[in-house]
Design an enzyme around this catalytic site. Structure first.
Site, PDB file in Angstrom:
ATOM      1  N   GLY A  31      30.550 -34.802  11.430  1.00 46.42           N
ATOM      2  CA  GLY A  31      30.865 -33.971  10.273  1.00 46.42           C
ATOM      3  C   GLY A  31      30.659 -32.488  10.527  1.00 46.42           C
ATOM      4  O   GLY A  31      30.536 -32.053  11.658  1.00 46.42           O
ATOM      5  N   LEU A  33      32.941 -30.189   9.887  1.00 44.42           N
ATOM      6  CA  LEU A  33      34.140 -30.066  10.717  1.00 44.42           C
ATOM      7  C   LEU A  33      34.537 -28.620  10.960  1.00 44.42           C
ATOM      8  O   LEU A  33      34.342 -27.759  10.102  1.00 44.42           O
ATOM      9  CB  LEU A  33      35.303 -30.799  10.035  1.00 44.42           C
ATOM     10  CG  LEU A  33      35.072 -32.278   9.730  1.00 44.42           C
ATOM     11  CD1 LEU A  33      36.317 -32.869   9.059  1.00 44.42           C
ATOM     12  CD2 LEU A  33      34.717 -33.070  10.991  1.00 44.42           C
ATOM     13  N   HIS A  34      35.076 -28.395  12.134  1.00 48.80           N
ATOM     14  CA  HIS A  34      35.659 -27.098  12.462  1.00 48.80           C
ATOM     15  C   HIS A  34      36.964 -27.352  13.204  1.00 48.80           C
ATOM     16  O   HIS A  34      37.372 -28.518  13.364  1.00 48.80           O
ATOM     17  CB  HIS A  34      34.679 -26.247  13.281  1.00 48.80           C
ATOM     18  CG  HIS A  34      34.023 -26.988  14.397  1.00 48.80           C
ATOM     19  ND1 HIS A  34      34.712 -27.392  15.512  1.00 48.80           N
ATOM     20  CD2 HIS A  34      32.752 -27.424  14.557  1.00 48.80           C
ATOM     21  CE1 HIS A  34      33.891 -28.028  16.324  1.00 48.80           C
ATOM     22  NE2 HIS A  34      32.689 -28.086  15.764  1.00 48.80           N
ATOM     23  N   HIS A  37      37.340 -30.167  15.827  1.00 48.62           N
ATOM     24  CA  HIS A  37      37.528 -31.533  15.310  1.00 48.62           C
ATOM     25  C   HIS A  37      38.987 -31.735  14.888  1.00 48.62           C
ATOM     26  O   HIS A  37      39.579 -32.796  15.104  1.00 48.62           O
ATOM     27  CB  HIS A  37      36.643 -31.776  14.076  1.00 48.62           C
ATOM     28  CG  HIS A  37      35.170 -31.734  14.352  1.00 48.62           C
ATOM     29  ND1 HIS A  37      34.343 -30.755  13.869  1.00 48.62           N
ATOM     30  CD2 HIS A  37      34.370 -32.578  15.040  1.00 48.62           C
ATOM     31  CE1 HIS A  37      33.099 -30.990  14.245  1.00 48.62           C
ATOM     32  NE2 HIS A  37      33.083 -32.079  14.966  1.00 48.62           N
ATOM     33  N   GLY A 148      36.100 -34.529  22.509  1.00 45.37           N
ATOM     34  CA  GLY A 148      36.267 -33.158  22.989  1.00 45.37           C
ATOM     35  C   GLY A 148      35.609 -32.974  24.348  1.00 45.37           C
ATOM     36  O   GLY A 148      34.576 -33.581  24.643  1.00 45.37           O
ATOM     37  N   GLN A 149      36.207 -32.116  25.160  1.00 46.36           N
ATOM     38  CA  GLN A 149      35.667 -31.866  26.503  1.00 46.36           C
ATOM     39  C   GLN A 149      34.466 -30.923  26.491  1.00 46.36           C
ATOM     40  O   GLN A 149      33.852 -30.717  27.524  1.00 46.36           O
ATOM     41  CB  GLN A 149      36.761 -31.317  27.420  1.00 46.36           C
ATOM     42  CG  GLN A 149      37.684 -32.431  27.902  1.00 46.36           C
ATOM     43  CD  GLN A 149      38.815 -31.948  28.770  1.00 46.36           C
ATOM     44  OE1 GLN A 149      39.348 -30.867  28.551  1.00 46.36           O
ATOM     45  NE2 GLN A 149      39.221 -32.748  29.730  1.00 46.36           N
ATOM     46  N   ASP A 151      31.705 -31.617  25.063  1.00 46.47           N
ATOM     47  CA  ASP A 151      30.639 -32.567  25.394  1.00 46.47           C
ATOM     48  C   ASP A 151      31.106 -33.349  26.618  1.00 46.47           C
ATOM     49  O   ASP A 151      31.432 -34.540  26.539  1.00 46.47           O
ATOM     50  CB  ASP A 151      30.374 -33.493  24.200  1.00 46.47           C
ATOM     51  CG  ASP A 151      29.820 -32.723  23.025  1.00 46.47           C
ATOM     52  OD1 ASP A 151      28.757 -32.115  23.160  1.00 46.47           O
ATOM     53  OD2 ASP A 151      30.483 -32.703  21.969  1.00 46.47           O
ATOM     54  N   GLN A 154      29.184 -36.441  27.721  1.00 48.60           N
ATOM     55  CA  GLN A 154      29.411 -37.509  26.738  1.00 48.60           C
ATOM     56  C   GLN A 154      30.735 -38.214  27.013  1.00 48.60           C
ATOM     57  O   GLN A 154      30.821 -39.455  26.964  1.00 48.60           O
ATOM     58  CB  GLN A 154      29.400 -36.909  25.331  1.00 48.60           C
ATOM     59  CG  GLN A 154      29.927 -37.841  24.251  1.00 48.60           C
ATOM     60  CD  GLN A 154      29.715 -37.296  22.860  1.00 48.60           C
ATOM     61  OE1 GLN A 154      28.608 -37.341  22.344  1.00 48.60           O
ATOM     62  NE2 GLN A 154      30.773 -36.787  22.232  1.00 48.60           N
ATOM     63  N   SER A 187      29.478 -27.289  15.652  1.00 49.28           N
ATOM     64  CA  SER A 187      28.860 -27.272  14.310  1.00 49.28           C
ATOM     65  C   SER A 187      27.558 -26.485  14.366  1.00 49.28           C
ATOM     66  O   SER A 187      27.147 -25.883  13.372  1.00 49.28           O
ATOM     67  CB  SER A 187      28.590 -28.697  13.841  1.00 49.28           C
ATOM     68  OG  SER A 187      29.793 -29.438  13.857  1.00 49.28           O
TER      69      SER A 187
HETATM   70  O1  PAF Z   1      30.238 -35.820  19.626  1.00 51.41           O
HETATM   71  C1  PAF Z   1      29.724 -36.207  18.552  1.00 51.41           C
HETATM   72  O2  PAF Z   1      29.934 -35.613  17.477  1.00 51.41           O
HETATM   73  C2  PAF Z   1      28.820 -37.429  18.566  1.00 51.41           C
HETATM   74  O3  PAF Z   1      28.047 -37.469  19.719  1.00 51.41           O
HETATM   75  C3  PAF Z   1      29.569 -38.743  18.328  1.00 51.41           C
HETATM   76  C4  PAF Z   1      30.559 -39.023  19.456  1.00 51.41           C
HETATM   77  C5  PAF Z   1      30.303 -38.693  17.007  1.00 51.41           C
HETATM   78  C6  PAF Z   1      28.567 -39.917  18.294  1.00 51.41           C
HETATM   79  O4  PAF Z   1      27.649 -39.775  17.268  1.00 51.41           O
END
Ligand code: PAF
Length: 283
Positions: A31, A33-34, A37, A148-149, A151, A154, A187
């Site tokens: 959430g 959002l920007h 997202h 998104g890249q 992260d 991740q 965010s």
């Molecule tokens: O990147 C994020 O916003 C979070 O790590 C995700 C992928 C929604 C998991 O909670």
């Protein structure tokens, strides 16, 4: 746009879409959002018949000293932005819906690529991310999911999990979205005071400097890192968590850039921890 709060309702919706032969694109978020997202939504919209966005601030990926309680939240605003961007369903469960027992007794641990970079300074973070993302995939059952890249680690962790566990979902990366002056959208930028917002430009500027040096033929990792460090430390409230250059897919450490590499950094500006990265394609 529909707002769904329970797993049962989310699953029925997915079942009806799949029965109608529709493809589902999924944008998992926490959430607040920007535009970044919304760029995930835009790609999901273009590639699928329907788009689901989850909004869930996942306690499991925050350390005990981190900002779970204060993480910015504004569901009304998020709903307006998501609807404007073409989201069909927002899945917004309560924490107790996702974690009837907390912490859960089962967790997903991706090894090998989680011990360095953000995983080193945030122990348990990627286990929290992988676990919630697997749960969300099992609930939403999307055809494609968008990450998104910014992260970057991740994204690698999710890809590894999907490959290792044979999950039937295609992972789609989306490039980093930046403010006009170069700051990567996040965010957490909302935490920055005007003076800190100015100092935060050091991250993208350091990366740009690295890219320029690399384009001019500098391949030695230690020299590139020294130069970035010097740039970041020009800012009075900057504290470096890490600045590293690693192999773009294995995250193995490098001494020289001879193939695809990721330049990744995490820096605290005052109380706010910011991350950014850059891909170098190698020669
Ligand atoms: O990147 C994020 O916003 C979070 O790590 C995700 C992928 C929604 C998991 O909670």
């Amino acid at each position: 746009m529909e707002l769904i709060k329970t797993i049962d309702q989310m699953r029925s919706w997915t079942e009806s879409q799949r029965q109608a032969g529709k493809t589902i694109g999924f944008v998992p978020t926490m959430g607040y959002l920007h535009e970044a997202h919304l760029s995930l939504v835009e790609k999901a919209r273009a590639q699928n018949d329907t788009v689901v966005m989850s909004i869930f601030v996942n306690p499991m990926q925050f350390g005990p000293q981190e900002d779970f309680a204060t993480y910015p939240r504004d569901l009304d605003r998020d709903c307006r932005l998501a609807e404007g961007a073409g989201v069909d369903v927002i899945f917004h469960p309560e924490p107790g819906e996702i974690y009837p027992q907390y912490p859960p007794l089962t967790a997903v641990e991706v090894k090998g690529i989680t011990e360095c970079l953000c995983g080193k300074s945030r122990p348990g973070h990627f286990t929290g991310v992988a676990t919630v993302v697997l749960k969300l995939f099992n609930i939403v059952q999307p055809h494609r999911a968008y990450f998104g890249q910014k992260d970057y680690q991740q994204l690698l962790v999710i890809r590894q999990m999907v490959a290792d566990l044979n999950l039937p979902v295609i992972i789609e990366p989306v490039p980093i979205k930046r403010e006009e002056d170069g700051l990567a959208m996040s965010s957490r930028n909302a935490y920055l005071s005007p003076a800190e917002r100015q100092e935060a430009l050091a991250l993208s500027q350091a990366l740009q400097m690295c890219k320029n040096m690399y384009s001019n033929g500098e391949l030695r990792v230690s020299l590139l890192i020294e130069a970035m460090k010097a740039r970041i430390l020009q800012e009075p409230s900057a504290v470096i968590d890490y600045i590293e250059i690693r192999h773009a897919t294995t995250l193995a450490p490098l001494t020289e850039i001879t193939g695809p590499a990721v330049v990744a950094l995490a820096v605290r500006i005052g109380k706010t921890r910011l991350i950014d990265n850059l891909l170098l394609e190698g020669n």
